[in-house]
Design a protein around this motif. Structure first.
Motif, mmCIF file in Angstrom:
data_model
loop_
_atom_site.group_PDB
_atom_site.id
_atom_site.type_symbol
_atom_site.label_atom_id
_atom_site.label_comp_id
_atom_site.label_asym_id
_atom_site.label_seq_id
_atom_site.Cartn_x
_atom_site.Cartn_y
_atom_site.Cartn_z
ATOM 1 N N THR A 106 11.462 4.653 -11.728
ATOM 2 C CA THR A 106 11.590 3.339 -10.994
ATOM 3 C C THR A 106 10.585 2.969 -10.152
ATOM 4 O OG1 THR A 106 13.637 2.714 -12.061
ATOM 5 C CG2 THR A 106 12.571 1.028 -10.441
ATOM 6 N N ASN A 107 10.765 4.189 -9.041
ATOM 7 C CA ASN A 107 10.192 3.873 -7.648
ATOM 8 C C ASN A 107 8.927 4.360 -7.892
ATOM 9 O OD1 ASN A 107 12.533 3.674 -6.303
ATOM 10 N ND2 ASN A 107 12.627 5.835 -5.588
ATOM 11 N N PHE A 108 8.386 5.292 -8.909
ATOM 12 C CA PHE A 108 7.096 5.553 -9.317
ATOM 13 C C PHE A 108 6.229 4.288 -9.952
ATOM 14 C CE2 PHE A 108 3.875 7.482 -12.000
ATOM 15 C CZ PHE A 108 3.102 8.455 -10.985
ATOM 16 N N ILE A 109 6.887 3.825 -10.810
ATOM 17 C CA ILE A 109 6.207 2.608 -11.520
ATOM 18 C C ILE A 109 6.068 1.676 -10.312
ATOM 19 C CG2 ILE A 109 6.285 0.944 -13.179
ATOM 20 C CD1 ILE A 109 8.023 2.759 -14.792
ATOM 21 N N GLY A 110 7.060 1.217 -9.460
ATOM 22 C CA GLY A 110 7.033 0.400 -8.359
ATOM 23 C C GLY A 110 5.735 0.375 -7.552
ATOM 24 N N ASN A 111 5.468 1.761 -7.269
ATOM 25 C CA ASN A 111 4.552 2.115 -6.329
ATOM 26 C C ASN A 111 3.015 1.893 -6.943
ATOM 27 O OD1 ASN A 111 5.765 2.610 -3.787
ATOM 28 N ND2 ASN A 111 6.432 4.516 -4.650
ATOM 29 N N ALA A 112 2.908 2.058 -8.132
ATOM 30 C CA ALA A 112 1.639 1.961 -9.040
ATOM 31 C C ALA A 112 1.425 0.509 -8.879
ATOM 32 C CB ALA A 112 1.676 2.458 -10.383
ATOM 33 N N VAL A 113 2.355 -0.338 -9.311
ATOM 34 C CA VAL A 113 2.032 -1.836 -9.375
ATOM 35 C C VAL A 113 1.708 -2.304 -8.203
ATOM 36 C CG1 VAL A 113 3.369 -4.121 -9.764
ATOM 37 C CG2 VAL A 113 3.666 -2.038 -11.298
ATOM 38 N N ALA A 114 2.361 -1.957 -6.918
ATOM 39 C CA ALA A 114 2.103 -2.368 -5.533
ATOM 40 C C ALA A 114 0.744 -2.038 -5.255
ATOM 41 C CB ALA A 114 2.938 -1.595 -4.656
ATOM 42 N N THR A 115 0.208 -0.664 -5.522
ATOM 43 C CA THR A 115 -1.073 -0.393 -5.232
ATOM 44 C C THR A 115 -2.075 -1.460 -5.752
ATOM 45 O OG1 THR A 115 -0.490 1.939 -4.954
ATOM 46 C CG2 THR A 115 -2.793 1.458 -5.220
ATOM 47 N N LEU A 116 -2.016 -1.567 -7.116
ATOM 48 C CA LEU A 116 -2.963 -2.495 -7.774
ATOM 49 C C LEU A 116 -2.692 -4.053 -7.338
ATOM 50 C CD1 LEU A 116 -2.395 -1.434 -11.686
ATOM 51 C CD2 LEU A 116 -4.368 -0.919 -10.219
ATOM 52 N N VAL A 117 -1.662 -4.555 -7.172
ATOM 53 C CA VAL A 117 -1.382 -5.833 -6.585
ATOM 54 C C VAL A 117 -2.109 -5.908 -5.335
ATOM 55 C CG1 VAL A 117 0.099 -7.458 -5.686
ATOM 56 C CG2 VAL A 117 0.696 -6.148 -7.826
ATOM 57 N N VAL A 118 -2.060 -4.963 -4.259
ATOM 58 C CA VAL A 118 -2.524 -4.971 -2.968
ATOM 59 C C VAL A 118 -3.953 -5.068 -2.981
ATOM 60 C CG1 VAL A 118 -2.489 -3.990 -0.648
ATOM 61 C CG2 VAL A 118 -0.517 -4.106 -1.680
ATOM 62 N N ALA A 119 -4.477 -4.148 -3.970
ATOM 63 C CA ALA A 119 -6.011 -3.993 -4.206
ATOM 64 C C ALA A 119 -6.454 -5.394 -4.625
ATOM 65 C CB ALA A 119 -6.255 -2.808 -5.205
ATOM 66 N N ARG A 120 -5.998 -5.952 -5.626
ATOM 67 C CA ARG A 120 -6.423 -7.159 -6.092
ATOM 68 C C ARG A 120 -6.364 -8.452 -4.758
ATOM 69 N NH1 ARG A 120 -3.889 -11.807 -7.379
ATOM 70 N NH2 ARG A 120 -4.945 -13.183 -8.522
ATOM 71 N N TRP A 121 -5.379 -8.289 -3.927
ATOM 72 C CA TRP A 121 -5.264 -9.258 -2.854
ATOM 73 C C TRP A 121 -6.602 -8.975 -1.862
ATOM 74 C CZ3 TRP A 121 0.758 -8.699 -1.366
ATOM 75 C CH2 TRP A 121 1.450 -9.337 -2.317
ATOM 76 N N GLU A 122 -6.894 -7.690 -1.720
ATOM 77 C CA GLU A 122 -7.987 -7.338 -1.005
ATOM 78 C C GLU A 122 -9.330 -7.594 -1.564
ATOM 79 O OE1 GLU A 122 -8.106 -5.967 2.596
ATOM 80 O OE2 GLU A 122 -6.296 -7.159 2.553
ATOM 81 N N GLY A 123 -9.372 -7.951 -2.600
ATOM 82 C CA GLY A 123 -10.638 -7.793 -3.440
ATOM 83 C C GLY A 123 -11.304 -6.711 -3.707
#
Length: 452
Positions: A398-415
């Protein structure tokens, strides 16, 4: 930094199914489970195989994190952007870590997996969990903050403390970015060193099936399937809750940001099987860095979000803490008031960060959380000590998947999320050959193309 022609041709040609890492790891897990079940003594004796692989991975984690963060920050040049990415990442971590705690609290109150056990608190053995309670008492907020600062720059790497490595890496990356053109030769050198380290990671990962085999054989041999059956209600509730969090909550986050959680899980299948086999998300950290870059997230965002997420974005651990705390209270017939449960939640938010990078962090954070509610004895942790190993696998996944999702979300926020690369990666499309010899590609890209 390009690939040789033969490497590109090898990457383009399909490989036999048995040569894929995820197939080898899955086979190793199944074989380890069978040996651990039918030959438990022999299964226990295979523990050094798992330990050796984890040590191999930990050997490269500190330099990989340092190189990834420094190259990412120095490559940004704009220090204001560094601060913005970090702020958004920590904002995301805070929201979803808290949400994970709440989910665990709600499900434990609804399902009540510990109700009906009627265990007498006097029958508990405090000595069984004394090492965890001692470590929990030693973990204070002040101690945690001071512990982030290493005694020397070198000691951060020699001890392998991820938080200290993060601290040194961020400072050095900011310092290098501030030097302007003068720091370009250093940045070029670090990029070359980074390429070499990712090649080293590729060599280490070849031993993943052996490590997963030994670790899983030991787990089944030492604890047995019967251990899980005895407390199946808690184990099943925890796995179900984690699945609801990943598929439901993180799945909605994925939809809102343009990707499918199921496709992401399929994309990370090799890493997830490795985490399952070793019960450690650290085992797949170097590979996650590469996979997130291939999925379209910029190197700078990946370098900041993934390593910090390993210490501050522990969704699975947070679900476990509130659920396990209420399970113990229910098993001992201790009624907790709403205020006591809220207090548990608030303390868990802090303790989950305070034990980051500590061996047995999940159990230590649980001890620190229970310490604030005197009505629930810390000795109650002995009830779940035998099955903690099985739940640690779900925590790590769960920790691993959560960090993968966080990375993609923050990257999208940053354009800074390449949607085309994300779609190709999640759909399983091969990288175009024209992209392979791009001299601007990062070291992680070279390795990933060769492996996939």
């Amino acid at each position: 930094m390009g690939l040789a022609i033969e490497d590109v041709q090898a990457a383009a040609s399909p490989r036999a199914w048995y040569r894929h890492l995820y197939v080898q790891v899955l086979a190793a897990i199944l074989l380890g489970g069978l040996i651990g079940h039918f030959f438990p003594a022999f299964g226990e004796s295979l523990k050094p195989l798992g330990d050796a692989f984890i040590k191999l991975v930990k050997m490269v984690i500190a330099p990989v994190i340092f190189l990834t963060i420094v190259v990412g920050i120095a490559g940004m040049r704009d220090l204001g952007r560094v601060g913005r990415v970090a702020a958004r990442a920590f904002g995301y971590f805070l929201v979803f870590s808290t949400l994970a705690l709440i989910v665990g609290l709600v499900v434990a109150n609804v399902v009540q997996p510990g109700r009906g056990l009627n265990i007498d608190p006097a029958s508990l053995d405090p000595a069984a969990v004394s090492q965890y309670s001692t470590a929990a008492h030693e973990t204070t907020v002040v101690g945690f903050l001071l512990g982030i600062i290493p005694d020397t720059v070198v000691s951060a790497f020699s001890t392998g403390n991820i938080l200290q490595v993060l601290f040194v890496s961020v400072l050095f990356g900011i310092a290098l970015a501030s030097t302007g053109d003068l720091g370009k030769p250093v940045l070029t050198f670090l990029e070359a060193v980074s390429a070499a380290f990712f090649k080293l990671v590729a060599l280490v990962m070849k031993a993943a099936p052996i490590g997963a085999f030994g670790a899983f054989a030991f787990t089944i041999g030492a604890y047995g399937i019967a251990t899980v059956i005895n407390l199946i209600a808690l184990v099943a509730t925890f796995y179900l809750t984690s699945a609801i969090f990943v598929i439901g909550i993180l799945g909605l986050v994925g939809i809102a940001n343009g990707f499918s959680i199921f496709k992401l899980i399929r994309y990370l299948k090799e890493e997830l099987l490795l985490v399952l086999g070793t019960s450690s998300s650290e085992a797949a950290l170097p590979s996650l860095l590469q996979k997130m870059e291939r999925a379209g997230a910029s190197k700078s965002v990946v370098g900041l979000v993934v390593p910090t997420g390993y210490s501050f974005n522990l969704d699975g651990t947070n679900i476990y803490m509130t659920m396990a705390a209420l399970f113990i209270a229910q098993a001992l017939n201790i009624e907790l008031t709403l205020w006591q449960q809220i207090t548990l939640l608030l303390v868990a938010m802090l303790s989950s960060k305070g034990a980051a990078g500590i061996t047995g962090a999940g159990f230590i954070t649980l001890a620190a959380t229970l310490a604030v509610v005197p009505d629930v004895p810390i000795a109650g942790m002995a009830l779940i000590l035998g099955i903690d190993r099985f739940m640690s696998e779900c925590r790590a996944l769960t920790n691993f998947i959560g960090n993968a999702v966080a990375t993609l979300v923050v990257a999208r926020w940053e354009g800074e999320l390449d949607r085309d690369a994300l779609r190709e990666a999640l759909d399983g499309a091969p990288l175009p050959l024209a992209a392979a010899p791009d001299p601007a590609a990062g070291p992680g890209d070279d390795l990933t193309i060769a492996r996939d």
